[in-house]
Design a protein around this motif. Structure first.
Motif, short mmCIF file in Angstrom:
data_model
loop_
_atom_site.label_atom_id
_atom_site.label_comp_id
_atom_site.label_asym_id
_atom_site.label_seq_id
_atom_site.Cartn_x
_atom_site.Cartn_y
_atom_site.Cartn_z
N LEU A 87 -14.28 35.70 -3.69
CA LEU A 87 -14.92 35.29 -4.95
C LEU A 87 -16.21 34.44 -4.54
CD1 LEU A 87 -12.08 35.23 -7.42
CD2 LEU A 87 -14.02 36.42 -7.79
N VAL A 88 -15.98 33.16 -3.96
CA VAL A 88 -16.77 32.34 -3.61
C VAL A 88 -17.00 32.18 -1.96
CG1 VAL A 88 -17.75 29.94 -4.08
CG2 VAL A 88 -16.32 31.09 -5.82
N GLY A 89 -18.35 32.08 -1.58
CA GLY A 89 -18.65 31.89 -0.26
C GLY A 89 -18.22 30.52 0.13
N SER A 90 -18.99 29.52 -0.53
CA SER A 90 -18.95 27.99 -0.25
C SER A 90 -18.53 27.42 -1.69
CB SER A 90 -20.18 27.55 0.26
OG SER A 90 -20.45 27.97 1.67
N LEU A 91 -17.63 26.60 -1.73
CA LEU A 91 -17.22 25.85 -2.80
C LEU A 91 -17.24 24.32 -2.52
CD1 LEU A 91 -15.77 26.60 -5.66
CD2 LEU A 91 -13.57 25.76 -4.42
N ILE A 92 -18.27 23.75 -2.84
CA ILE A 92 -18.71 22.46 -2.58
C ILE A 92 -18.47 21.52 -3.81
CG2 ILE A 92 -20.31 21.04 -1.61
CD1 ILE A 92 -19.77 23.60 0.11
N SER A 93 -17.68 20.66 -3.54
CA SER A 93 -17.24 19.64 -4.68
C SER A 93 -17.22 20.30 -6.06
CB SER A 93 -18.51 18.52 -4.73
OG SER A 93 -18.50 17.90 -3.62
N SER A 94 -16.49 21.56 -6.11
CA SER A 94 -16.25 22.36 -7.34
C SER A 94 -14.86 22.69 -7.50
CB SER A 94 -17.08 23.55 -6.99
OG SER A 94 -18.76 23.26 -6.75
N THR A 95 -14.56 23.27 -8.50
CA THR A 95 -13.31 23.77 -8.93
C THR A 95 -13.13 25.19 -8.98
OG1 THR A 95 -12.84 21.83 -10.11
CG2 THR A 95 -11.71 23.54 -10.76
N LEU A 96 -12.16 25.84 -8.59
CA LEU A 96 -11.96 27.19 -8.76
C LEU A 96 -10.59 27.59 -9.36
CD1 LEU A 96 -12.64 30.34 -8.64
CD2 LEU A 96 -11.70 30.27 -6.35
N GLU A 97 -10.44 27.94 -10.49
CA GLU A 97 -8.95 27.71 -11.11
C GLU A 97 -8.59 29.27 -11.96
OE1 GLU A 97 -6.31 25.12 -14.26
OE2 GLU A 97 -8.57 24.63 -14.13
N ASN A 98 -7.55 29.64 -11.66
CA ASN A 98 -7.04 30.89 -12.15
C ASN A 98 -7.95 32.04 -11.63
OD1 ASN A 98 -5.00 29.71 -13.88
ND2 ASN A 98 -6.39 29.42 -15.26
N SER A 149 -15.17 18.86 1.46
CA SER A 149 -15.41 17.74 0.70
C SER A 149 -16.11 16.41 1.41
CB SER A 149 -14.03 17.46 -0.05
OG SER A 149 -13.46 18.29 -0.69
N SER A 150 -16.73 15.66 0.85
CA SER A 150 -17.77 14.75 1.47
C SER A 150 -16.71 13.46 1.60
CB SER A 150 -18.96 14.52 0.99
OG SER A 150 -18.92 14.28 -0.45
N ASP A 151 -16.08 13.21 0.27
CA ASP A 151 -15.34 12.00 0.11
C ASP A 151 -14.39 12.34 -1.00
OD1 ASP A 151 -16.54 11.45 -2.51
OD2 ASP A 151 -18.41 10.70 -1.44
N ALA A 152 -13.35 11.31 -1.16
CA ALA A 152 -12.57 11.29 -2.17
C ALA A 152 -12.87 11.37 -3.66
CB ALA A 152 -11.56 9.98 -2.09
N THR A 153 -14.25 11.34 -3.78
CA THR A 153 -14.64 11.39 -5.26
C THR A 153 -15.18 12.88 -5.62
OG1 THR A 153 -16.85 10.35 -4.78
CG2 THR A 153 -15.10 8.97 -5.53
N LEU A 154 -15.88 13.46 -4.55
CA LEU A 154 -16.59 14.50 -4.50
C LEU A 154 -15.81 15.46 -3.94
CD1 LEU A 154 -20.51 13.54 -4.17
CD2 LEU A 154 -19.21 14.20 -6.47
N PHE A 155 -14.61 16.00 -4.28
CA PHE A 155 -13.72 16.93 -3.65
C PHE A 155 -13.64 18.26 -4.45
CE2 PHE A 155 -11.10 14.40 -6.51
CZ PHE A 155 -10.40 15.39 -7.08
N SER A 156 -13.15 19.51 -3.72
CA SER A 156 -13.15 20.70 -4.27
C SER A 156 -11.92 21.02 -4.48
CB SER A 156 -13.63 21.74 -3.31
OG SER A 156 -15.09 21.77 -3.13
#
Length: 358
Positions: free
Chosen positions: A95-106, A128-135
């Protein structure tokens, strides 16, 4: 198809699918990055959408997904894909090649995924670059074949960060050809199981207390503790209705939009309600409904044909007959449902010499 957005002009809006399905999306750009329905999204919302069709295919170079090539700071939910995707290089997902600091649900993928590096059934690359910008990947399922040379996973190819959260998600360890998936975790109910075990569960929250599909201690599955399948999936709703349909013990979970169940149980790219052979990937069409396919699926190779148990219909628009071994236009015999009246009224004439084209 020319993908929506680009790396220089990213899609930043909301795409509301409203439970619709896009059929036969076709992209063939093996030398280009960011290929999919959407090339590159940022701060976008994409939801309630399916991708399917017997001639659907998405091919690109890197950052390739049927839905999104690269998603950044985006939310994607309630989506499925049944078609094949291929990347020449890296970051390739069902579905997604790269999921960067994003959400994929259902999310569900039943199509084959092919690439070189960072290849996954749902997501190829999810750092994920850090604890605040995670996938985050939640309530995901992939049963499609996944092929790659490095960092290939049944669900996710590579995450590369302890901050990435993947939970209540599953992949078919046999059908995918992948026994591992990046960041897999029993504690998060993110595990791979044989397809038959995933199909066995006919409800959310399946465990040993309500089903024989899984063992009480996880030993039969090779786990260190008990597992709950489709944990919390009953909480996923769309307009007040359950989003997930679990089908029978021979069917995989699928999404239901507006009471229509979008299941492709044999992973041939054709939804079950349109497939004359929903349990057989070798074929899907049977115009005269005589039990013999009009044609074989394009993806069905010699082994698939040999194991299909199906025989092509030489008279696909006429249920009176199907067999014509010498291909002279005259049937070798009548169909099993063609009685004496049918035979007398048929426009066909039996072949007196069924093995002779002269």
């Amino acid at each position: 198809w020319s993908p929506i957005g680009s790396s220089n002009d990213r899609f930043t809006a909301t795409f509301e699918g409203n439970g619709h399905v896009i059929r036969n999306l076709f992209i063939n750009r093996s030398n280009q990055y960011y290929q999919g329905l959407f090339a590159y999204t940022q701060s976008a919302l994409i939801r309630n959408l399916g991708l399917t069709g017997p001639i659907m295919s998405v091919t690109g170079y890197s950052n390739i997904g049927t839905l999104v090539g690269r998603a950044y700071l985006s939310e994607i939910k309630n989506v499925f894909n049944t078609g094949p995707v291929q990347g020449v290089d890296d970051q390739v997902g069902g579905l997604v090649g790269s999921l960067i600091s994003s959400t994929l649900e259902n999310a569900v993928n039943t199509g084959p995924v092919t690439g070189s590096i960072n290849v996954g059934g749902l997501v190829g690359y999810a750092p994920s670059s850090d604890a605040t910008l995670f996938s985050t990947v939640r309530n995901g399922l992939s049963t499609g074949l996944v092929s790659g040379s490095s960092n290939s996973g049944g669900l996710v190819g590579y995450n590369g960060s302890p901050y990435t959260v993947i939970e209540n998600s599953y992949w078919a360890s046999d059908a995918s050809g992948q026994t591992t998936s990046a960041g897999e975790s029993e504690a998060n109910s993110y595990v791979g199981l044989p397809l038959a075990a995933l199909q066995c569960a006919v409800t959310a929250n399946t465990d040993s207390s309500n089903s024989s599909c899984v063992s009480a201690d996880g030993s039969a599955e090779g786990f260190t503790g008990p597992v709950t399948l489709f944990n919390g999936w009953d909480q996923a709703l769309l307009e007040g209705q359950n989003l997930w349909d679990f089908g029978s013990v021979s069917q995989s979970p699928a999404m239901a939009f507006d009471s229509i169940i979008y299941r492709d149980n044999d992973s041939d790219g054709v939804l079950d309600y349109e497939d004359a052979f929903p349990q057989n990937p070798a074929a899907f069409s049977d115009t005269d409904v005589d039990g013999h396919p009009d044609m074989l699926s394009l993806s069905c190779d010699a082994s698939c044909i040999a194991n299909s148990g199906l025989q092509l219909d030489q008279f696909p628009d006429n249920a009176d007959a199907w067999q014509d071994e010498d291909l002279d236009g005259q049937p070798d015999s009548w169909g099993t449902s063609c009685d004496a009246t049918c035979q007398n009224e048929s426009s066909l004439v039996l072949d007196a010499y069924p093995n002779d084209t002269d």
